[in-house]
Design a protein around this motif. Structure first.
Motif, PDB file in Angstrom:
ATOM      1  N   PRO A   3       0.825  -1.202   0.000  1.00  0.00           N
ATOM      2  CA  PRO A   3       0.000   0.000   0.000  1.00  0.00           C
ATOM      3  C   PRO A   3       0.857   1.249   0.000  1.00  0.00           C
ATOM      4  CG  PRO A   3      -0.810  -1.571   1.620  1.00  0.00           C
ATOM      5  CD  PRO A   3       0.514  -2.073   1.156  1.00  0.00           C
ATOM      6  N   GLY A  43      -1.194   0.797  -6.537  1.00  0.00           N
ATOM      7  CA  GLY A  43      -0.815   0.567  -5.152  1.00  0.00           C
ATOM      8  C   GLY A  43      -1.442   1.528  -4.173  1.00  0.00           C
ATOM      9  N   ARG A  45      -4.103   3.338  -1.876  1.00  0.00           N
ATOM     10  CA  ARG A  45      -5.186   2.744  -1.091  1.00  0.00           C
ATOM     11  C   ARG A  45      -6.279   3.769  -0.861  1.00  0.00           C
ATOM     12  NH1 ARG A  45      -3.361  -0.143   4.267  1.00  0.00           N
ATOM     13  NH2 ARG A  45      -2.721   1.989   4.746  1.00  0.00           N
ATOM     14  N   GLN A  85      -7.325  -1.243  -2.986  1.00  0.00           N
ATOM     15  CA  GLN A  85      -6.154  -0.675  -3.638  1.00  0.00           C
ATOM     16  C   GLN A  85      -6.345  -0.554  -5.139  1.00  0.00           C
ATOM     17  OE1 GLN A  85      -3.273  -3.595  -1.460  1.00  0.00           O
ATOM     18  NE2 GLN A  85      -2.045  -2.004  -2.427  1.00  0.00           N
TER      19      GLN A  85
END
Length: 254
Positions: A3, A43, A45, A85
């Motif tokens: 994340p 990636g 979040r 994500q």
């Protein structure tokens, strides 16, 4: 994928309650735009559903539906203990979508169809979910047997939101579904497809001239137009002795 410390600013989303466009779709469209232009990179979040709903003054089910739309399109992924994500930062090149009718016609296979079902009916709960349309009340249900050279090759089932097209049986006998959608101005953009296998039921055997228990290839496909709307969901069964799927694979970067 680890994340990233990037938080989506819900204030960037503008909602219009007077618009005919559903609120969940307005949220999904703007999230998608942020993913495509890089404001939400791979990636990154998202805030949890409760926080997003509070920021936007929307119900949690509305936010869930918006996120699920992008999950289905392969732009977001849900991970236990991590959250939601971004999994893709660019729109993939549009898939070259084609129907079995298109493929057979290109091979001079002289495709034909037997129309078993072509009707508008109340939308069952599972179809509403598959078509990603929570307000849908009716849909068009199609069921056909596709033949080439007079021999059955596949049983084709489709759900379409009511009103997308209204083909006659004669049109379905002589034209492919995607050909009819294109003629109606539907601009198909991408699809999610799953390929599998199963054994023929008694009904399959009768329709495909196979023995009960014969191997069949299966395919489920959800097709989206350029706005992200689902325009058809199909589930088909093919004679494994007469049909195969060819996939081109490339190596990824080391």
């Amino acid at each position: 994928m680890r994340p990233m410390d990037i938080t989506w600013n819900a204030a960037d989303i503008t909602l219009d309650s007077a618009s005919p466009e559903p609120l969940y779709f307005q949220v999904a469209r703007q999230l998608r735009a942020a993913i495509e232009d890089g404001r939400l990179p791979s990636g990154a979040r998202l805030d949890n559903e409760i926080d997003l709903a509070a920021h936007l003054r929307l119900s949690r089910p509305t936010i869930r539906q918006a996120i699920q739309t992008l999950v289905h399109q392969g732009l977001l992924v849900r991970k236990r203990g991590v959250g939601t994500q971004v999994v893709r930062t660019k729109v993939a090149r549009p898939l070259r979508l084609s129907s079995l009718f298109d493929d057979l016609a290109a091979l001079d296979g002289k495709p034909e169809s037997i129309v078993l079902l072509n009707r508008v009916e109340p939308a069952p709960a599972d179809a509403i979910e598959l078509l990603e349309a929570p307000t849908l009340t009716h849909l068009r249900r199609l069921k056909r047997v596709r033949l080439t050279g007079g021999e059955p090759l596949a049983v084709m089932n489709n759900y379409l939101p009511d009103g997308v097209i209204a083909p006659s049986d004669d049109e379905l006998r002589t034209k492919g579904l995607y050909q009819l959608l294109r003629s109606a101005g539907v601009r198909m953009h991408a699809a999610q497809q799953t390929i599998g296998a199963r054994l023929a039921t008694g009904e399959d055997a009768d329709l495909l001239h196979e023995e009960p228990g014969a191997p069949l290839l299966t395919m489920q496909r959800t097709t989206y137009d350029e706005t992200g709307r689902v325009v058809e969901y199909g589930w088909h069964a093919y004679r494994a002795t007469r049909y195969s799927f060819n996939l081109s694979l490339t190596a990824g970067a080391p």
